[in-house]
Design an enzyme around this catalytic site. Structure first.
Site, PDB file in Angstrom:
ATOM      1  N   HIS A 168       0.853  -1.190   0.061  1.00 31.75           N
ATOM      2  CA  HIS A 168      -0.012   0.034  -0.005  1.00 31.75           C
ATOM      3  C   HIS A 168       0.949   1.378  -0.110  1.00 31.75           C
ATOM      4  O   HIS A 168       0.347   2.202  -0.374  1.00 31.75           O
ATOM      5  CB  HIS A 168      -1.019   0.240   1.375  1.00 31.75           C
ATOM      6  CG  HIS A 168      -1.692  -1.029   1.426  1.00 31.75           C
ATOM      7  ND1 HIS A 168      -2.767  -1.330   0.379  1.00 31.75           N
ATOM      8  CD2 HIS A 168      -2.198  -2.071   2.192  1.00 31.75           C
ATOM      9  CE1 HIS A 168      -3.589  -2.351   0.707  1.00 31.75           C
ATOM     10  NE2 HIS A 168      -3.113  -2.750   2.011  1.00 31.75           N
ATOM     11  N   HIS A 218       5.866   7.007   6.570  1.00 34.31           N
ATOM     12  CA  HIS A 218       5.653   6.337   4.950  1.00 34.31           C
ATOM     13  C   HIS A 218       5.104   7.399   4.308  1.00 34.31           C
ATOM     14  O   HIS A 218       5.040   8.657   4.645  1.00 34.31           O
ATOM     15  CB  HIS A 218       4.496   5.289   5.472  1.00 34.31           C
ATOM     16  CG  HIS A 218       3.318   5.863   6.034  1.00 34.31           C
ATOM     17  ND1 HIS A 218       2.982   5.768   7.424  1.00 34.31           N
ATOM     18  CD2 HIS A 218       1.929   6.470   5.293  1.00 34.31           C
ATOM     19  CE1 HIS A 218       1.693   6.370   7.678  1.00 34.31           C
ATOM     20  NE2 HIS A 218       1.394   6.538   6.246  1.00 34.31           N
ATOM     21  N   THR A 224      -5.922   7.111   7.829  1.00 35.24           N
ATOM     22  CA  THR A 224      -6.112   7.570   6.417  1.00 35.24           C
ATOM     23  C   THR A 224      -6.182   5.974   5.705  1.00 35.24           C
ATOM     24  O   THR A 224      -6.514   6.055   4.346  1.00 35.24           O
ATOM     25  CB  THR A 224      -5.443   8.296   5.492  1.00 35.24           C
ATOM     26  OG1 THR A 224      -4.016   7.985   5.295  1.00 35.24           O
ATOM     27  CG2 THR A 224      -5.406   9.654   6.232  1.00 35.24           C
TER      28      THR A 224
HETATM   29 ZN   LIG Z   1      -0.384   7.732   5.830  1.00 36.50          ZN
END
Ligand SMILES: [Zn+2]
Ligand SMILES: *[C@@H]1O[C@H](CO)[C@@H](O)[C@H](O)[C@H]1NC(C)=O
Ligand SMILES: *[C@@H]1O[C@H](CO)[C@@H](O)[C@H](O)[C@H]1NC(C)=O
Ligand SMILES: *[C@@H]1O[C@H](CO)[C@@H](O)[C@H](O)[C@H]1NC(C)=O
Ligand SMILES: *[C@@H]1O[C@H](CO)[C@@H](O)[C@H](O)[C@H]1NC(C)=O
Ligand SMILES: [Zn+2]
Length: 578
Positions: free
Chosen positions: A86, A114, A222
């Site tokens: 992801h 990230h 998120t």
């Molecule tokens: Zn994030």
């Protein structure tokens, strides 16, 4: 198919994802963002992230002060990098890195950072947007409230603090610096942890970005399960890095558009730290085609439009008080034909920007030397007049504003100082009533005025700046005096007022000249027709308890019934005594 417990924690949301036994994606699977709610109902909640930060609605919070970052400068805390399918996550060494201060309640222990990005075709992919602007990449530095387990943190409304930094793409920029190093670790193999063996700190990556300019709001993770546990900090300034490094995120990892669309605010307030430089105006307009029309300018952030000393005003000539200090101005380089740098269409006006530190005014009772920055125009429509100031309730066809800044102040200081700016306002009227009436082609009346050439040259540029924000360098030889033509510059009104556009700072000493510039009606019509917007003037504001003064030199011997004008009487009397 839960990954190892290590990878599980690379992305916080993954915990529940695996618990729920379902998979999600950004595109190309059943559980794309609009269906995340099927995986976890939190994703349908009322405080979801990311959001669009509308800077005209943010509220300053004086408690949003400096952060304390522990071991952000250590070049020894970045442990490993993993592509989890992801995003790419950089894990930090356990219990070494911390964040506190910055209006956070307590200390947060930093676990990882990230990224979210778009695609290689320069489609930007930040999660948060600022006034709808999406940056190429967003970095999230994730910290858990100290003393809470991971399960407790996701269940606590302030259990997680995420710091969001935007990455902006520049044409040039270092390919081998910290970001060159970090992006050299990007990989396409999923769930393979690669140890970082370079010396690299979080501070190296953040670089010179201001850590005191940030937005704050309460939101969520998120990614699923979208726990509403996050205190968000989104830094205003982006980290500028070479666009070739930005491209590596999508091209090397094979992951594209890994960001969640913005979510509803649902009544949440976004706060700004005191250091954030908010634009003085949001998207505003004069009429009703936008939310912030004139009647709502006072709601814009940092707006002074609801103040007591606003402009323009309707000047009642009979109430103007004679002030003999209002002597002649000294104009420097008003007669120079090479001072206009460019002409631009701001979307609200046509503005001519002057070369810096060239043109000046002083005298005229101003008490300071002012540098002339620009002049611009206000107009009505093809059928109605559009000056800003009115005299005895009379509106003129157009108004020209020559904007000057006190020479001893920066512009930022000037807009905060009551006499930081001096604006000279000149009314513009049709040259001859005869030639102004016809809608058809009438014989052009040869003009006796020497200024026709200058106005023709100026308005010739309008067709080149039809697009908003377009600008064209000025090559014609026109001086400001050419445009002002024969107007008397010693006969004027004076009052303290404001900018007539948001933020309406009450920083302006106004000079409104009594005589008007005469311009061919056909040339004036080019403003509303070529700019395609009309009626760009603000309605008159209440005078409140201000006084309008008038210079002594009078142009009122010509009009009949001069005895009705006290200012003129004073002039005559005082002249007798000189
Ligand atoms: Zn994030
Ligand atoms: C983190 O900071 C502490 C002092 O606050 C220091 O003793 C420690 O060595 C640092 N850790 C690393 C990995 O630099
Ligand atoms: C700060 O956190 C503590 C415990 O973590 C909590 O009891 C307290 O209510 C919090 N204060 C605020 C203002 O949120
Ligand atoms: C982002 O980068 C562009 C150049 O690519 C630059 O013009 C712009 O000013 C940068 N934005 C900010 C906010 O630094
Ligand atoms: C403008 O304000 C200043 C300071 O408040 C005052 O001294 C000055 O007289 C005012 N000028 C006018 C024209 O009202
Ligand atoms: Zn103006």
């Amino acid at each position: 198919m839960c990954p190892s417990s290590l990878v599980l924690w690379l992305s916080l949301g993954a915990l529940i994802e695996c618990a729920a036994g379902s998979d999600w994606c950004y595109t190309g699977c059943a559980h794309s963002p609009t269906h995340w709610g099927d995986i976890s109902s939190f994703c349908r909640g009322q405080r979801q992230s990311p959001i669009d930060i509308d800077t005209s609605h943010v509220q300053r919070d004086p408690n949003l002060l400096d952060f304390t970052f522990k071991n952000f400068s250590s070049q020894d805390v970045l442990k490993s990098i993993t592509n989890n399918g992801h995003t790419v996550v950089c894990l930090l060494k356990d219990n070494e890195v911390e964040v506190s201060g910055g209006g956070l309640n307590g200390t947060y222990s930093t676990l990882q950072f990230h990224f979210h990005w778009g695609d290689t075709a320069h489609h930007p992919g930040s999660e948060h947007t600022i006034d709808k602007l999406r940056y190429p990449v967003e970095m999230h530095i994730v910290s858990l409230k100290k003393g809470l387990t991971k399960e407790q943190a996701v269940a606590n409304p302030e259990g997680i603090a995420v710091l969001g930094f935007f990455l902006n793409a520049t044409e040039d920029g270092n390919m081998t610096g910290p970001w060159g190093i970090l992006t050299s670790y990007l990989m396409s193999n999923i769930n393979t942890e690669i140890a970082i063996n370079h010396s690299l700190s979080i501070d190296d990556l953040i670089g010179s970005v201001s850590r005191t300019k940030y937005y704050r709001y309460m939101g969520s993770l998120t990614t699923p399960n979208c726990s509403e546990a996050v205190v968000w900090t989104v830094f205003q300034e982006p980290i500028n890095i070479n666009k070739n490094l930005i491209e590596r995120f999508a091209s090397i990892t094979g992951l594209t558009n890994v960001y969640r669309p913005v979510q509803e605010l649902n009544g949440r307030q976004v706060f700004a730290s005191p250091e954030v430089s908010l634009p003085p105006s949001g998207p505003w307009c004069y009429d009703n085609h936008c939310i912030y029309n004139q009647s709502r300018w006072h709601l814009l952030s940092l707006s002074h439009c609801g103040g007591e000393n606003q402009s323009p005003i309707n000047i009642e000539s009979k109430k103007a008080v004679l002030d003999k200090q209002l002597d002649a101005f000294t104009f420097t380089k008003f007669d120079d034909k090479h001072t206009i740098k460019y002409i631009t269409n701001t979307g609200h006006a046509v503005k001519c920007v002057l070369k810096e530190n060239t043109v000046e005014i002083s005298g005229g009772g101003l008490g300071h030397v002012y540098s002339t920055l620009q002049f611009h125009f206000h107009w009505g429509s093809t059928v109605s007049k559009g000056s800003e100031h009115m005299v005895d309730s009379k509106r003129y066809s157009m108004e020209m504003h020559i904007v000057n800044k006190r020479k001893d102040l920066t512009l930022d200081e000037a807009v905060q100082t009551s006499n930081g700016l001096a604006v000279l306002g000149f009314f513009i009227e049709a040259e001859s009533t005869k030639s102004s009436s016809g809608s058809g082609q009438t014989n052009p009346t040869p003009s006796p005025a020497a200024d026709t050439g200058a106005w023709k040259k100026l308005t010739n540029y309008l067709s080149a700046i039809e697009d908003i924000d377009s600008k064209v360098n000025f090559t014609e030889e026109i001086s400001i005096d050419d445009l002002l033509s024969s107007v008397s510059k010693t006969v004027y009104y004076r009052y303290n007022g404001s900018l007539t556009t948001p933020g309406c700072n009450e920083a302006v000493v106004w000079t409104v000249f009594k005589e008007s510039i005469k311009v061919d009606q056909k040339l004036m019509m080019l403003f509303p027709t070529q700019m395609k917007y009309n009626n760009v003037y603000r309605a008159p504001q209440a005078l409140q308890d201000r006084t309008v003064y008038t210079s002594a030199a009078a142009s009122c011997l010509a009009p009949i019934m001069q005895f009705l004008l006290p200012a003129c009487l004073f002039t005559i009397v005082s002249n007798l005594h000189i």
